[in-house]
Design a protein around this motif. Structure first.
Motif, PDB file in Angstrom:
ATOM      1  N   ASP A  66     -12.579 -19.181  24.336  1.00 59.65           N
ATOM      2  CA  ASP A  66     -13.327 -18.032  24.694  1.00 59.65           C
ATOM      3  C   ASP A  66     -12.122 -16.889  24.673  1.00 59.65           C
ATOM      4  OD1 ASP A  66     -14.452 -15.931  26.094  1.00 59.65           O
ATOM      5  OD2 ASP A  66     -14.920 -17.062  27.970  1.00 59.65           O
ATOM      6  N   PRO A  67     -12.540 -15.966  23.789  1.00 62.97           N
ATOM      7  CA  PRO A  67     -11.675 -15.052  23.379  1.00 62.97           C
ATOM      8  C   PRO A  67     -11.282 -13.905  24.630  1.00 62.97           C
ATOM      9  CG  PRO A  67     -12.962 -14.997  21.382  1.00 62.97           C
ATOM     10  CD  PRO A  67     -13.654 -16.119  22.703  1.00 62.97           C
ATOM     11  N   ALA A  68     -12.200 -13.968  25.377  1.00 64.95           N
ATOM     12  CA  ALA A  68     -12.063 -13.213  26.429  1.00 64.95           C
ATOM     13  C   ALA A  68     -11.226 -13.644  27.909  1.00 64.95           C
ATOM     14  CB  ALA A  68     -13.451 -12.680  27.150  1.00 64.95           C
ATOM     15  N   LYS A  69     -10.915 -14.937  27.470  1.00 75.26           N
ATOM     16  CA  LYS A  69     -10.117 -15.654  28.849  1.00 75.26           C
ATOM     17  C   LYS A  69      -8.996 -16.008  28.185  1.00 75.26           C
ATOM     18  CE  LYS A  69     -13.556 -15.027  31.619  1.00 75.26           C
ATOM     19  NZ  LYS A  69     -14.540 -16.293  31.941  1.00 75.26           N
ATOM     20  N   ALA A  70      -8.754 -15.897  26.775  1.00 72.43           N
ATOM     21  CA  ALA A  70      -7.576 -16.696  26.555  1.00 72.43           C
ATOM     22  C   ALA A  70      -6.313 -16.053  26.773  1.00 72.43           C
ATOM     23  CB  ALA A  70      -7.624 -16.720  24.926  1.00 72.43           C
ATOM     24  N   LEU A  71      -4.923 -16.645  27.113  1.00 70.79           N
ATOM     25  CA  LEU A  71      -3.779 -16.214  27.430  1.00 70.79           C
ATOM     26  C   LEU A  71      -2.772 -16.952  26.946  1.00 70.79           C
ATOM     27  CD1 LEU A  71      -5.041 -15.467  31.487  1.00 70.79           C
ATOM     28  CD2 LEU A  71      -4.212 -13.557  29.919  1.00 70.79           C
ATOM     29  N   THR A  72      -1.622 -16.286  27.104  1.00 72.43           N
ATOM     30  CA  THR A  72      -0.551 -17.369  26.670  1.00 72.43           C
ATOM     31  C   THR A  72       0.731 -16.952  27.378  1.00 72.43           C
ATOM     32  OG1 THR A  72       1.033 -17.813  24.608  1.00 72.43           O
ATOM     33  CG2 THR A  72       0.426 -15.558  24.859  1.00 72.43           C
ATOM     34  N   GLY A  73       1.583 -17.820  27.734  1.00 77.11           N
ATOM     35  CA  GLY A  73       2.646 -17.713  28.133  1.00 77.11           C
ATOM     36  C   GLY A  73       4.107 -17.614  27.333  1.00 77.11           C
ATOM     37  N   TYR A  74       4.995 -17.240  27.772  1.00 76.93           N
ATOM     38  CA  TYR A  74       6.446 -16.970  27.004  1.00 76.93           C
ATOM     39  C   TYR A  74       6.783 -18.250  26.694  1.00 76.93           C
ATOM     40  CZ  TYR A  74       6.461 -11.869  28.043  1.00 76.93           C
ATOM     41  OH  TYR A  74       6.312 -10.684  28.272  1.00 76.93           O
ATOM     42  N   TRP A  75       7.817 -18.260  25.564  1.00 76.93           N
ATOM     43  CA  TRP A  75       8.183 -19.322  25.122  1.00 76.93           C
ATOM     44  C   TRP A  75       9.841 -19.827  26.312  1.00 76.93           C
ATOM     45  CZ3 TRP A  75       6.396 -21.888  21.342  1.00 76.93           C
ATOM     46  CH2 TRP A  75       5.872 -21.214  20.101  1.00 76.93           C
ATOM     47  N   THR A  76       9.533 -20.933  26.787  1.00 78.45           N
ATOM     48  CA  THR A  76      10.456 -21.479  27.722  1.00 78.45           C
ATOM     49  C   THR A  76      11.063 -22.865  27.348  1.00 78.45           C
ATOM     50  OG1 THR A  76       8.849 -22.811  28.849  1.00 78.45           O
ATOM     51  CG2 THR A  76       9.161 -20.529  29.731  1.00 78.45           C
ATOM     52  N   PRO A  77      12.242 -23.403  27.674  1.00 76.30           N
ATOM     53  CA  PRO A  77      13.081 -24.321  27.230  1.00 76.30           C
ATOM     54  C   PRO A  77      12.062 -25.752  27.752  1.00 76.30           C
ATOM     55  CG  PRO A  77      14.654 -22.886  27.991  1.00 76.30           C
ATOM     56  CD  PRO A  77      13.432 -22.333  28.575  1.00 76.30           C
ATOM     57  N   GLU A  78      11.248 -25.582  28.909  1.00 75.40           N
ATOM     58  CA  GLU A  78      10.519 -26.398  29.471  1.00 75.40           C
ATOM     59  C   GLU A  78       9.515 -25.779  30.332  1.00 75.40           C
ATOM     60  OE1 GLU A  78      13.114 -28.592  32.363  1.00 75.40           O
ATOM     61  OE2 GLU A  78      13.536 -26.981  33.385  1.00 75.40           O
ATOM     62  N   LEU A  79       8.123 -26.528  30.265  1.00 76.97           N
ATOM     63  CA  LEU A  79       7.091 -25.822  31.340  1.00 76.97           C
ATOM     64  C   LEU A  79       7.532 -26.001  32.645  1.00 76.97           C
ATOM     65  CD1 LEU A  79       4.032 -27.276  29.150  1.00 76.97           C
ATOM     66  CD2 LEU A  79       4.967 -25.009  29.154  1.00 76.97           C
ATOM     67  N   ARG A  80       7.159 -24.900  33.580  1.00 74.48           N
ATOM     68  CA  ARG A  80       7.439 -25.021  34.933  1.00 74.48           C
ATOM     69  C   ARG A  80       6.463 -24.921  35.736  1.00 74.48           C
ATOM     70  NH1 ARG A  80      10.382 -19.582  33.600  1.00 74.48           N
ATOM     71  NH2 ARG A  80       8.322 -19.542  32.514  1.00 74.48           N
ATOM     72  N   ASN A  81       6.255 -25.500  36.756  1.00 75.26           N
ATOM     73  CA  ASN A  81       5.214 -25.309  37.798  1.00 75.26           C
ATOM     74  C   ASN A  81       5.254 -24.025  38.355  1.00 75.26           C
ATOM     75  OD1 ASN A  81       4.394 -28.069  37.065  1.00 75.26           O
ATOM     76  ND2 ASN A  81       5.647 -28.764  38.889  1.00 75.26           N
ATOM     77  N   GLY A  82       4.099 -23.318  38.463  1.00 73.66           N
ATOM     78  CA  GLY A  82       4.188 -22.113  39.313  1.00 73.66           C
ATOM     79  C   GLY A  82       4.129 -21.101  38.253  1.00 73.66           C
ATOM     80  N   ALA A  83       5.069 -20.938  37.384  1.00 68.60           N
ATOM     81  CA  ALA A  83       5.177 -19.767  36.436  1.00 68.60           C
ATOM     82  C   ALA A  83       4.505 -20.126  35.141  1.00 68.60           C
ATOM     83  CB  ALA A  83       6.853 -19.831  35.943  1.00 68.60           C
ATOM     84  N   ASP A  84       3.999 -21.322  35.127  1.00 64.16           N
ATOM     85  CA  ASP A  84       3.044 -21.516  33.766  1.00 64.16           C
ATOM     86  C   ASP A  84       2.002 -21.992  34.315  1.00 64.16           C
ATOM     87  OD1 ASP A  84       5.092 -20.842  31.797  1.00 64.16           O
ATOM     88  OD2 ASP A  84       6.293 -22.633  32.545  1.00 64.16           O
ATOM     89  N   ASP A  85       1.622 -21.662  35.210  1.00 57.97           N
ATOM     90  CA  ASP A  85       0.102 -22.138  36.011  1.00 57.97           C
ATOM     91  C   ASP A  85      -0.787 -20.743  35.866  1.00 57.97           C
ATOM     92  OD1 ASP A  85       0.930 -24.768  36.301  1.00 57.97           O
ATOM     93  OD2 ASP A  85       1.390 -24.195  38.442  1.00 57.97           O
ATOM     94  N   PHE A  86      -1.575 -20.593  34.889  1.00 63.74           N
ATOM     95  CA  PHE A  86      -2.486 -19.585  34.697  1.00 63.74           C
ATOM     96  C   PHE A  86      -3.778 -20.132  33.951  1.00 63.74           C
ATOM     97  CE2 PHE A  86       0.777 -19.427  31.339  1.00 63.74           C
ATOM     98  CZ  PHE A  86       0.211 -19.465  30.033  1.00 63.74           C
TER      99      PHE A  86
END
Length: 237
Positions: free
Chosen positions: A217-237
């Motif tokens: 859904d183009p209206a809902k799509a989001l991306t996170g930043y590059w990180t060395p590992e996925l982090r709970n909280g910061a990468d929850d969206f």
């Protein structure tokens, strides 16, 4: 004819001779005793003189020991080596911090679904396939559909506090939201999409996971930043 006077003279002469003889014998005996005492005195003197030599040997060995202990105590090399290790570590960090920005030629990007259906997120993996360090800056610039030329917006809270520096063969990750997973969403099927890196305009074609691709859904799509590992909280969206 021997007269009493003559006998007295002879006796006197004989007595004198005997006295001289006894005196000579006594004199010889004294000289012999003196000569036999002399070697004993020499040995004592040698023994006395040998004693300081022994003391010198002891002090010399003690001096050697103290020198040896001084060397072992003065083993500053180990401390120095620790310092050099710290220097080499800081040098390595400086070298990593000054690594060049990763380009499309340095990394390979793949996509995989996260969690189970409905598949609302995918994870992008950027693996450093070069033979050197490189910095993966910012976030992936994603375009899912030809009809939507805008890049997928990035989530600010997912930005890492420090630069992402990849060693040769090391990966970095970015979580990407596709939709809210609702049946009433305006989803569109996507079998492949494009990604560009910050600092490089080269377009990287990424195959969508799954045999049927993904629903976006183009209206809902989001991306996170590059990180060395996925982090709970910061990468929850």
């Amino acid at each position: 004819m021997n007269t009493p006077r003559h006998r007295s003279v002879l006796l006197a002469v004989a007595g004198t001779a005997l006295t001289l003889s006894l005196t000579a014998c006594q004199s010889d005996g004294d000289s012999t005793s003196k000569s036999s005492a002399a070697p004993a005195a020499t040995v004592a003197s040698s023994t006395a003189s040998a004693q300081p030599a022994s003391d010198k040997d002891t002090s010399a060995s003690e001096g050697t020991g103290s020198t040896g202990s001084a060397r072992s105590t003065g083993a500053k090399g180990s401390t120095g080596s620790t310092g050099s290790a710290g220097t080499s570590g800081s040098t390595g960090e400086q070298a990593s911090a000054s690594a060049p920005v990763c380009t499309a030629g340095d990394v390979t990007i793949t996509a995989a679904t996260q969690d189970g259906p409905p598949y609302t997120h995918i994870v992008l993996t950027a693996k450093n396939t070069s033979r050197h360090f490189c910095r993966l800056t910012g976030f992936p610039h994603i375009q899912f559909l030809e009809s939507h030329k805008q890049d997928v917006p990035a989530v600010a809270k997912s930005k890492p506090a420090t630069p992402v520096v990849l060693a040769a063969g090391a990966p970095a990750y970015a979580l990407v939201k596709l939709s809210d997973g609702g049946v009433d969403e305006d989803n569109e099927p996507v079998s492949a999409f494009s990604v560009t890196l910050e600092g490089d305009s080269t377009v990287i074609a990424v195959t969508a996971p799954g045999s049927d691709g993904i629903a976006v859904d183009p209206a809902k799509a989001l991306t996170g930043y590059w990180t060395p590992e996925l982090r709970n909280g910061a990468d929850d969206f």
